[in-house]
Design a protein around this motif. Structure first.
Motif, mmCIF file in Angstrom:
data_model
loop_
_atom_site.group_PDB
_atom_site.id
_atom_site.type_symbol
_atom_site.label_atom_id
_atom_site.label_comp_id
_atom_site.label_asym_id
_atom_site.label_seq_id
_atom_site.Cartn_x
_atom_site.Cartn_y
_atom_site.Cartn_z
ATOM 1 N N LEU A 55 0.808 -1.231 0.000
ATOM 2 C CA LEU A 55 0.000 0.000 0.000
ATOM 3 C C LEU A 55 0.838 1.277 0.000
ATOM 4 O O LEU A 55 0.341 2.329 -0.394
ATOM 5 C CB LEU A 55 -0.897 0.030 1.249
ATOM 6 N N VAL A 56 2.099 1.151 0.443
ATOM 7 C CA VAL A 56 2.859 2.349 0.785
ATOM 8 C C VAL A 56 3.024 3.328 -0.386
ATOM 9 O O VAL A 56 2.948 4.546 -0.194
ATOM 10 C CB VAL A 56 4.215 1.955 1.429
ATOM 11 N N THR A 57 3.191 2.820 -1.579
ATOM 12 C CA THR A 57 3.251 3.710 -2.745
ATOM 13 C C THR A 57 2.628 3.006 -3.947
ATOM 14 O O THR A 57 2.559 1.783 -3.985
ATOM 15 C CB THR A 57 4.696 4.088 -3.120
ATOM 16 N N ARG A 58 2.229 3.805 -4.916
ATOM 17 C CA ARG A 58 1.556 3.216 -6.081
ATOM 18 C C ARG A 58 2.542 2.755 -7.143
ATOM 19 O O ARG A 58 2.265 1.851 -7.903
ATOM 20 C CB ARG A 58 0.584 4.227 -6.678
ATOM 21 N N ASN A 59 3.663 3.452 -7.244
ATOM 22 C CA ASN A 59 4.693 3.035 -8.218
ATOM 23 C C ASN A 59 6.064 3.407 -7.703
ATOM 24 O O ASN A 59 6.190 4.117 -6.704
ATOM 25 C CB ASN A 59 4.437 3.680 -9.587
ATOM 26 N N SER A 60 7.097 2.938 -8.400
ATOM 27 C CA SER A 60 8.444 3.129 -7.848
ATOM 28 C C SER A 60 8.892 4.585 -7.919
ATOM 29 O O SER A 60 9.690 5.026 -7.102
ATOM 30 C CB SER A 60 9.436 2.202 -8.528
#
Lengths: 364, 88
Positions: free
Chosen positions: A318-323
């Protein structure tokens, strides 16, 4: 009950592997061309953190971070801070898991579903947490030799495959010294050096204030040297521009190894180093988190190991949507909203409060 | 208490991530929170979170000990008794 202490060498290796693990993946943030200098410059102000933390420990008879917070801020606010620190450690563990999953997805296991990889990894972390700090420290000693041996092998193989070109590090200090100093203060002090605050939690089992000062100083110095060398290897092999745009620079450098078309694809070695290192770092963060939650909810820390590890795994997705968002968030927002307040401001305020509340002669 | 601990940590963690997303995306808090919650399209995190609570409940209600008491201890004692008789 008196806790048996982890010996000095194991503590040192634990701290060194902890500091190296995810820093080796991304290297020093390439916001300035001479990124290898940033690590060296950051070392000196980072030593101030050691002074702050060891003074805190010395004033409170080597109690851990959590009892110290409760002593300084009072029972209720102190417990609130314990929960905030536990959440912070859990969040950092989740970010580290994400770092490693990103790396595995882009290099080794491209078709494997992310939740499966994450679940397997967090179960391993939880199992390691159950071993306790002594087992983790012994594990670190083993990993450190592996890391050093593999980095040395990498350097030698790159040299033999004629990939190292020293001129690639030129122009040297093209924008002057100020951007290097600025980058050191904005990024490198807080990551990786500032993350050493997690070891305050385990001080009853480690060396206390005196030991902490000495061991951490040596760990910082060794980290500074190793990170600068790996940064230099990356710059010598990839060049300043390629390193700037490479997500996993050391991995890309390892890909260049080619000795007579026989010894190739050595990037798997680097991936292994990173997996071991991240496993240890996440374990340390999760152990600190479980100790905090166990303190607040009056249970044993090991009871929380498996559930919190799985929660950390879910958070890592969940922490981020993409790198791209992951890197931006880590370099910009996490530093100013989490690292600086929790690594510097709260410890400084705690130190001040301890000084005021328990002056010389007063009982602690 | 373990379930409560996990719940508190999860709420705090989600609030922290939402707060950071507010800063990154410059969107209102509730929009970010709704986008962050693992409902759709990737439901795998829901299973992981449910898994965490199941493990927490298992530990909280000491299910291993209960199951051992109900099923495991009898055969173990029998084995012990057999070994004792052999030794004597």
């Amino acid at each position: 009950m008196t806790l048996s202490k982890v010996n000095t060498v194991d503590t040192f290796t634990l701290q060194l592997v902890f500091l190296l693990s995810t820093s080796i993946i991304f290297g020093t943030p390439s916001v300035v061309p001479d990124s290898w200098l940033v690590g060296i410059v950051a070392f000196f102000p980072a030593c101030l953190l050691i002074v702050i933390y060891s003074t805190m420990l010395a004033l409170q008879e080597d109690r851990g971070l959590y009892p110290m917070l409760e002593k300084a801020w009072g029972k209720v606010i102190g417990k609130g801070f314990v929960l905030i620190y536990s959440t912070y450690f859990l969040y950092i563990a989740a970010r580290n898991i994400r770092d490693m999953i990103e790396l595995i997805m882009s290099t080794l296991l491209r078709m494997t579903p992310v939740p499966l990889l994450t679940t397997m990894f967090v179960l391993l972390i939880a199992y390691t947490v159950l071993g306790g700090l002594h087992a983790i420290a012994r594990f670190a000693s083993l990993i450190l030799w592996l890391i050093l041996f593999m980095l040395l092998t990498l350097a030698i193989l790159l040299m033999f495959s004629s990939s190292i070109i020293l001129e690639q590090m030129l122009p040297f200090l093209s924008k002057g010294m100020w951007p290097v100093v600025k980058s050191a203060f904005s990024f490198s002090i807080w990551f990786p050096y500032g993350e050493i605050i997690v070891f305050l939690v385990f001080q009853p089992q480690l060396g206390g204030a005196k030991g902490f000062r000495k061991i951490t100083l040596y760990a910082f110095l060794s980290t500074c040297i190793i990170l600068s060398l790996t940064d230099l290897i990356q710059i010598w092999t990839l060049g300043l521009e390629d390193k700037k745009y490479s997500v996993f620079a050391l991995l890309d450098a390892a890909r260049l190894i080619n000795i007579a078309n026989i010894i190739t694809r050595m990037d798997a070695i680097i991936a292994l180093i990173i997996i071991f290192g991240t496993l240890l770092k996440c374990t340390v963060f999760l152990l600190a988190c479980t100790e905090g939650v166990a303190r607040v909810f009056n249970r044993e820390a090991k009871d929380f190991a498996f559930p919190l590890a799985v929660v950390a795994g879910a958070f890592s997705i969940l922490v981020t949507r993409n790198s791209a968002e992951h890197v931006t968030e880590g370099l910009k927002y996490v530093i100013y909203t989490l690292h600086i307040p929790l690594q510097l401001l709260v410890p400084l305020l705690t130190l001040l409060l301890i000084r005021i509340r328990y002056r010389k002669g007063a009982t602690t | 208490m373990i379930i409560l601990g996990i719940l508190v940590m999860m709420v705090l963690g989600i609030l922290l991530m939402a707060m950071l997303d507010v800063l990154v995306f410059q969107q209102p808090f509730f929009t970010v929170l709704v986008q962050l919650l693992p409902v759709y399209p990737d439901t795998s995190t829901i299973y992981m979170i449910i898994g965490a609570f199941v493990i927490a409940a298992w530990v909280n209600f000491k299910m291993t000990d209960r199951l051992k008491k109900k099923y495991g201890s009898k055969s173990k004692n029998q084995g012990g008794e057999k070994r004792d008789t052999k030794q004597s």
